[in-house]
Design an enzyme around this catalytic site. Structure first.
Site, mmCIF file in Angstrom:
data_model
loop_
_atom_site.group_PDB
_atom_site.id
_atom_site.type_symbol
_atom_site.label_atom_id
_atom_site.label_comp_id
_atom_site.label_asym_id
_atom_site.label_seq_id
_atom_site.Cartn_x
_atom_site.Cartn_y
_atom_site.Cartn_z
ATOM 1 N N GLY A 268 -1.950 13.603 11.754
ATOM 2 C CA GLY A 268 -0.892 13.023 10.920
ATOM 3 C C GLY A 268 -1.453 12.070 9.886
ATOM 4 O O GLY A 268 -2.665 11.964 9.709
ATOM 5 N N VAL A 269 -0.563 11.369 9.208
ATOM 6 C CA VAL A 269 -1.006 10.425 8.187
ATOM 7 C C VAL A 269 -1.086 9.023 8.792
ATOM 8 O O VAL A 269 -0.486 8.756 9.815
ATOM 9 C CB VAL A 269 -0.050 10.413 6.974
ATOM 10 C CG1 VAL A 269 -0.232 11.641 6.128
ATOM 11 C CG2 VAL A 269 1.394 10.282 7.417
ATOM 12 N N GLY A 270 -1.827 8.140 8.138
ATOM 13 C CA GLY A 270 -1.853 6.746 8.567
ATOM 14 C C GLY A 270 -3.182 6.337 9.169
ATOM 15 O O GLY A 270 -4.108 7.136 9.309
ATOM 16 N N GLU A 293 -1.769 19.421 7.665
ATOM 17 C CA GLU A 293 -0.983 19.347 6.425
ATOM 18 C C GLU A 293 -1.707 18.632 5.328
ATOM 19 O O GLU A 293 -1.628 18.980 4.172
ATOM 20 C CB GLU A 293 0.280 18.512 6.676
ATOM 21 C CG GLU A 293 1.214 19.109 7.607
ATOM 22 C CD GLU A 293 2.265 18.100 7.976
ATOM 23 O OE1 GLU A 293 3.156 18.484 8.700
ATOM 24 O OE2 GLU A 293 2.202 16.938 7.538
ATOM 25 N N ASN A 383 10.427 7.245 7.637
ATOM 26 C CA ASN A 383 9.969 8.273 6.688
ATOM 27 C C ASN A 383 10.715 9.581 6.897
ATOM 28 O O ASN A 383 11.508 10.008 6.088
ATOM 29 C CB ASN A 383 8.464 8.520 6.846
ATOM 30 C CG ASN A 383 7.648 7.263 6.606
ATOM 31 O OD1 ASN A 383 7.934 6.501 5.695
ATOM 32 N ND2 ASN A 383 6.656 7.025 7.433
ATOM 33 N N GLY A 387 5.761 17.023 9.388
ATOM 34 C CA GLY A 387 5.357 18.247 10.064
ATOM 35 C C GLY A 387 5.139 18.048 11.543
ATOM 36 O O GLY A 387 4.697 18.962 12.246
HETATM 37 O O1 0RQ Z 1 6.783 -1.230 9.729
HETATM 38 O O2 0RQ Z 1 5.344 -1.870 7.862
HETATM 39 O O3 0RQ Z 1 7.597 -2.920 8.178
HETATM 40 O O4 0RQ Z 1 5.728 -3.459 9.754
HETATM 41 O O5 0RQ Z 1 7.038 1.229 11.491
HETATM 42 O O6 0RQ Z 1 4.262 1.647 11.562
HETATM 43 O O7 0RQ Z 1 2.329 0.880 12.892
HETATM 44 O O8 0RQ Z 1 2.156 0.965 10.347
HETATM 45 O O9 0RQ Z 1 2.213 3.043 11.813
HETATM 46 O O10 0RQ Z 1 1.848 3.975 9.470
HETATM 47 O O11 0RQ Z 1 1.112 5.145 11.605
HETATM 48 O O12 0RQ Z 1 3.534 4.964 10.989
HETATM 49 C C1 0RQ Z 1 5.796 6.946 13.120
HETATM 50 C C2 0RQ Z 1 6.280 5.755 11.000
HETATM 51 C C3 0RQ Z 1 4.083 5.428 12.185
HETATM 52 C C4 0RQ Z 1 4.522 7.607 11.053
HETATM 53 C C5 0RQ Z 1 5.185 6.438 11.845
HETATM 54 C C6 0RQ Z 1 7.255 0.043 12.257
HETATM 55 C C7 0RQ Z 1 6.029 -0.793 11.980
HETATM 56 C C8 0RQ Z 1 5.837 -0.527 10.489
HETATM 57 C C9 0RQ Z 1 4.992 1.861 10.389
HETATM 58 P P1 0RQ Z 1 6.329 -2.483 8.793
HETATM 59 P P2 0RQ Z 1 2.674 1.538 11.619
HETATM 60 P P3 0RQ Z 1 2.072 4.307 10.892
HETATM 61 C C10 0RQ Z 1 2.026 14.523 9.347
HETATM 62 C C11 0RQ Z 1 2.894 14.137 10.495
HETATM 63 C C12 0RQ Z 1 6.501 10.871 11.249
HETATM 64 C C13 0RQ Z 1 5.923 11.957 10.378
HETATM 65 C C14 0RQ Z 1 4.703 12.611 10.958
HETATM 66 C C15 0RQ Z 1 5.511 8.691 10.648
HETATM 67 C C16 0RQ Z 1 6.215 0.937 10.378
HETATM 68 O O13 0RQ Z 1 3.515 8.165 11.841
HETATM 69 O O14 0RQ Z 1 6.220 8.567 9.654
HETATM 70 O O15 0RQ Z 1 4.340 12.427 12.097
HETATM 71 N N1 0RQ Z 1 5.592 9.776 11.467
HETATM 72 N N2 0RQ Z 1 4.081 13.413 10.131
HETATM 73 O O16 0RQ Z 1 6.272 -2.148 12.280
HETATM 74 C C17 0RQ Z 1 10.507 -0.548 15.173
HETATM 75 C C18 0RQ Z 1 9.126 0.518 16.731
HETATM 76 C C19 0RQ Z 1 8.127 0.643 15.708
HETATM 77 C C20 0RQ Z 1 8.441 0.144 14.437
HETATM 78 C C21 0RQ Z 1 6.430 1.031 14.415
HETATM 79 N N3 0RQ Z 1 8.906 0.978 17.955
HETATM 80 N N4 0RQ Z 1 10.282 -0.062 16.407
HETATM 81 N N5 0RQ Z 1 9.615 -0.437 14.162
HETATM 82 N N6 0RQ Z 1 7.358 0.398 13.672
HETATM 83 N N7 0RQ Z 1 6.876 1.186 15.666
HETATM 84 C C22 0RQ Z 1 2.275 13.973 7.980
HETATM 85 C C23 0RQ Z 1 3.432 14.568 7.259
HETATM 86 O O17 0RQ Z 1 4.285 15.121 7.834
HETATM 87 C C24 0RQ Z 1 3.562 14.475 5.800
#
Ligand code: 0RQ
Length: 503
Positions: A268-270, A293, A383, A387
């Site tokens: 995934g991304v990140g 992806e 977001n 995928g």
């Molecule tokens: O918010 O920036 O306001 O603090 O969510 O979290 O820890 O920076 O993590 O950037 O890896 O994102 C699931 C969103 C994780 C991402 C998700 C809050 C946290 C922060 C982001 P702030 P982090 P990441 C291939 C696969 C779905 C799409 C996918 C995602 C923000 O991985 O969009 O998998 N996944 N695609 O503070 C409340 C919780 C939280 C929370 C994190 N439990 N409750 N807020 N946050 N956990 C790519 C494509 O498909 C294109």
């Protein structure tokens, strides 16, 4: 610059972005290029946003249905959202302005598996597509397009839209020529045939996008980079998550369920995803493949040093430094990267045949392994599913990763019941936090709960969750997936009421 537009008739359609934007009318459905900040149109959406704002100042309504590949950039999603010009949007998005307006209820957003979008459009489920706005690197003499840094749904928008606007971006390297693979063998059911892809690196299509030149109404020349932020170096938490996963892969090799070359990786991304990729390199893996992806910096590093042999994706998502490295060494990468339409990069048939190892971030998981990838407190979207569902449902292994807490410890990422379900307990094999890894394969719901409590929960929340589970096992209406319904979402409500899930 017109050297990039080799078709004489199309060169004659060159115009500025304002004139191209004037061809788009209120209420239209517009299919745009763009996937995770790469290959989106840079000029026409901005001009369109100005046109929309002007119309609104005159008191005239002007809103559009906007379809893309995935997330774009401030010049597209941000500008159109700020102008109040988006009525409906799909699929994945990550722009703060757009997200805020969706969560205020001003924009209708449909979150869809990225691998399903093209067929959804083809089936007619999205209605008529009026205009496609597609970034290309060049236009060939026969009118076909050399794609740019993402393919996403471009093939579908070009096939289905009534009219096409092409942005030719001279900043995109001509060296991309030959890296794309556009498969034209898709059909409507019941006439579909097996997709002839057996290895992540197989080329089954053509390097260029076909488009009927008669549909092209404007060609706009641009010269602007994709806008993708820098990645922070992996922090301690990401490194620990990565280490747990790498140790798990080593275990699977020892017991004979995986070979030293693993299986095609989807990442995934990140930052956590980048850390996992770095962890694989440090773990001594070599000759791996990716069927994924997005090619982020971490994946480019792995291609450069031989950890990865080949990567298939639909898009690049490189930091400015990643772009420099890619452009400098483009010849080295040319034969080892294939960019495909997202209906192929994320195709269930291919993911299942290849046996991908899916590794995605998540927001939260519950005791039983249901995963929420998209919503805060069940109602506010971050977001989108992206995928993750394409790969989680169809992969050989589906792993979900998160720090065990969020917001400085005020939120536990492992909760009694997820506040929104993107991936059901049936699609989740492994849950990983920096605390440890829970292998959920072959376990019943109560067995999964014990594994998740033992391995994944932060110590601050472990006694609370263990207590909930014990009482649920005793007092629940049914004892198969024990829950105390009035309490199941109480952690989320406490967070909303007090700013912390802690009791
Ligand atoms: O918010 O920036 O306001 O603090 O969510 O979290 O820890 O920076 O993590 O950037 O890896 O994102 C699931 C969103 C994780 C991402 C998700 C809050 C946290 C922060 C982001 P702030 P982090 P990441 C291939 C696969 C779905 C799409 C996918 C995602 C923000 O991985 O969009 O998998 N996944 N695609 O503070 C409340 C919780 C939280 C929370 C994190 N439990 N409750 N807020 N946050 N956990 C790519 C494509 O498909 C294109």
């Amino acid at each position: 610059m017109s050297g990039r537009i080799a078709h004489a008739g199309l060169a004659a359609l060159r115009m500025d972005a304002d004139h191209a934007a004037a061809l788009i009318a209120p209420g239209m459905t517009v299919g745009m290029s763009g996937f995770t900040g790469a290959g989106y149109p840079k000029a026409v959406p901005l001009a369109l946003a100005t046109r929309i704002s002007d119309a609104h100042e005159r008191g005239e309504p002007f809103r559009l249905r906007v379809l893309t590949g995935a997330s774009t950039a401030p010049e597209l999603d941000g500008a159109l959202a700020r102008a109040g010009g988006i009525d409906f949007r799909l699929p994945y998005q990550s722009d703060p302005e757009l997200r805020a307006r969706i969560n205020r209820g001003e924009i209708e957003y449909m979150d869809l598996h990225l691998g399903h979008v093209a067929q959804y459009a083809l089936f007619g489920f999205l209605g008529r597509i009026d205009v496609a706005i597609i970034e290309a690197t060049a236009i060939l003499a026969d009118g076909r397009l050399l794609p740019s840094t993402s393919i996403g749904n471009n093939k579908t928008w070009l096939d289905l839209a009534d009219k096409v606007i092409v942005e030719v971006n001279q900043r995109q390297p001509l060296g991309l020529d030959g890296m794309h693979d556009i498969y034209y063998g898709t059909a409507m059911p019941p006439d579909r045939k097996p997709i002839p892809l057996l290895h992540p690196g197989d080329r089954i299509g053509e390097p260029y996008l076909r488009v009927d030149p008669a549909k092209i109404v404007a060609v706009v020349e641009t010269d602007a980079p994709d806008r993708i932020g820098r990645f922070s170096p992996p922090d301690d938490v990401s490194k620990r998550i990565a280490a747990h996963l790498v140790e798990f892969f080593r275990h699977e090799i020892r017991v004979g369920r995986l070979s030293e070359r693993l299986l095609p990786l989807q990442s995934g991304v990140g930052n956590i995803a980048n850390a996992v990729l770095a962890g694989l390199r440090e773990g001594g893996f070599r000759g791996l493949n990716a069927f994924t992806e997005v090619i982020q910096d971490g994946m480019l590093d792995l291609l450069a040093d031989g950890t990865l042999e080949m990567a298939s994706a639909t898009s690049f998502s490189l930091s400015p430094e990643g772009v420099d490295e890619f452009v400098r060494n483009i010849e080295r990468y040319r034969n080892r990267i294939v960019l495909r339409p997202q209906e192929m990069s994320n195709h269930g048939e291919l993911i299942r045949r290849l046996g991908c190892i899916a590794m995605n971030g998540m927001v939260e998981a519950d005791l039983y392994g249901n995963v929420n990838s998209t919503h805060v407190a069940g109602s506010s979207i971050i977001n989108g599913i992206g995928g993750s569902g394409d790969f989680a449902r169809n992969g050989f292994l589906s792993c979900f990763m998160t720090p065990s807490t969020a917001k400085g410890g005020a939120i536990s990422a492992i909760v009694p019941m997820v506040s929104h379900v993107d991936h059901t307990e049936h699609d989740v094999a492994v849950v990983v936090t920096e605390q440890g890894l829970a292998d959920l394969r072959g376990l019943s719901p109560k067995q999964r709960a014990r594994a998740i409590i033992a391995h994944c929960v932060h110590p601050d929340y472990r006694p609370m969750l263990a207590d909930y589970f014990e009482r649920a096992c005793r007092d629940s209406f049914g004892k198969h997936t024990p829950h105390l319904l009035p309490e199941a979402l109480s952690w989320h409500q406490r967070y909303l009421n007090t700013g912390s899930m802690r009791a």
